[in-house]
Design a protein around this motif. Sequence first.
Motif, PDB file in Angstrom:
ATOM      1  N   PHE A 119      13.711  -0.240   8.733  1.00 37.85           N
ATOM      2  CA  PHE A 119      12.921   0.452   9.613  1.00 37.85           C
ATOM      3  C   PHE A 119      12.149  -0.045  10.737  1.00 37.85           C
ATOM      4  O   PHE A 119      11.318   0.180  11.292  1.00 37.85           O
ATOM      5  N   GLY A 120      12.631  -1.283  11.070  1.00 33.46           N
ATOM      6  CA  GLY A 120      12.162  -2.010  11.986  1.00 33.46           C
ATOM      7  C   GLY A 120      10.745  -2.587  12.171  1.00 33.46           C
ATOM      8  O   GLY A 120      10.345  -2.743  13.274  1.00 33.46           O
ATOM      9  N   LEU A 121      10.368  -2.900  11.116  1.00 31.16           N
ATOM     10  CA  LEU A 121       9.042  -3.385  10.949  1.00 31.16           C
ATOM     11  C   LEU A 121       8.910  -4.824  11.500  1.00 31.16           C
ATOM     12  O   LEU A 121       9.902  -5.821  10.848  1.00 31.16           O
ATOM     13  N   PRO A 122       8.257  -5.263  12.489  1.00 30.92           N
ATOM     14  CA  PRO A 122       8.546  -6.641  13.146  1.00 30.92           C
ATOM     15  C   PRO A 122       7.790  -7.678  12.107  1.00 30.92           C
ATOM     16  O   PRO A 122       7.058  -7.484  11.630  1.00 30.92           O
ATOM     17  N   GLU A 123       8.277  -8.862  12.427  1.00 34.78           N
ATOM     18  CA  GLU A 123       7.648 -10.082  11.909  1.00 34.78           C
ATOM     19  C   GLU A 123       7.234 -10.724  13.000  1.00 34.78           C
ATOM     20  O   GLU A 123       7.695 -10.989  13.875  1.00 34.78           O
ATOM     21  N   HIS A 124       5.713 -10.963  12.742  1.00 38.25           N
ATOM     22  CA  HIS A 124       4.962 -11.366  14.030  1.00 38.25           C
ATOM     23  C   HIS A 124       3.563 -11.899  13.542  1.00 38.25           C
ATOM     24  O   HIS A 124       3.013 -11.452  12.180  1.00 38.25           O
ATOM     25  N   PRO A 125       2.876 -13.076  14.209  1.00 39.80           N
ATOM     26  CA  PRO A 125       1.774 -13.369  13.700  1.00 39.80           C
ATOM     27  C   PRO A 125       0.680 -12.387  13.766  1.00 39.80           C
ATOM     28  O   PRO A 125      -0.313 -12.659  12.868  1.00 39.80           O
ATOM     29  N   ARG A 126       0.703 -11.339  14.524  1.00 41.09           N
ATOM     30  CA  ARG A 126      -0.447 -10.331  14.533  1.00 41.09           C
ATOM     31  C   ARG A 126      -0.047  -9.488  13.187  1.00 41.09           C
ATOM     32  O   ARG A 126      -1.298  -8.570  13.028  1.00 41.09           O
ATOM     33  N   LEU A 127       0.880  -9.505  12.601  1.00 41.76           N
ATOM     34  CA  LEU A 127       1.139  -8.709  11.573  1.00 41.76           C
ATOM     35  C   LEU A 127       1.357  -9.488  10.213  1.00 41.76           C
ATOM     36  O   LEU A 127       2.372 -10.084  10.078  1.00 41.76           O
TER      37      LEU A 127
END
Length: 272
Positions: A119-127
């Motif tokens: 589902f394209g959930l990003p991996e990022h320090p804000r999340l």
Amino acid sequence: MASPTHCTPPGKFGGTLVHFARDAYGSIEVVDAFGVRTLHFGTLARQSSMCLQEPDRVELPYVRAMLSALLLHPEPSDVLLLGLGGGSLAKALFQHLPACRIDAVEQRRVVVEAAHRFFGLPEHPRLSVTVGDAGEFVKEAGAAGRLASYDLILTDLFDGEGMAPPVGEEPFYVDCAGALRKDGVFGINLWGTQTAACSRVLETMRTSFDGPTFRLAVPGRGNVIGFALGSEPERATARAMEQRARRLEAGLGIEFSRFLRALQQSNRALFG
């Protein structure tokens, strides 16, 4: 030489099953049908949906309605999401609010993995995504002295049978109120068809939060979104709210003006 054998992907819920996993809580399925990818927890009920051609569009009406919290707090800096699913709320907030920090809590690791992979959930320090119990998370946040940490707390806690157990527990709302900043907004997705349970939750919210509580029935759907404010707000003029709705509508492509009208009808004292 034998002719090659072509395996047809199995069908499920009227579409093509593209992923299956099972854990202690049951099964999850990711299904593609008519250009839309859906997440299921072993039943026909859709836990998340994503348009494959427009993956950034918020597909499900109840998710769009939950984002009406932005009408009440348009620029949150810290958001807590209780329940992840396919990550539709997380993706929308991540993309629209580039300075916002988002914490999400999801009980099932297999759901988190599916959200990232399918589902394209990003991996990022804000999340930040925590695998754990939502009720325990907010309780421990208070015990650790991290009260009043969030501008928005959005709750979407469902399992294959319906609303998950914390939704019916009064201490859960008290803990959420403690984690909400004074000008913050709490929102929760409920099944309006479960009339008695929905009414009990809304009444519990009224006694748990210092600000007003109101409901938003999702047009054409069985979902009801309950909202509660962390304190009594300043009365907003109708013109100011309409301008805010139009700005948000232009940025996210969501029918905020329609949701605002529904909110105004359910709480005229809040929206002057």
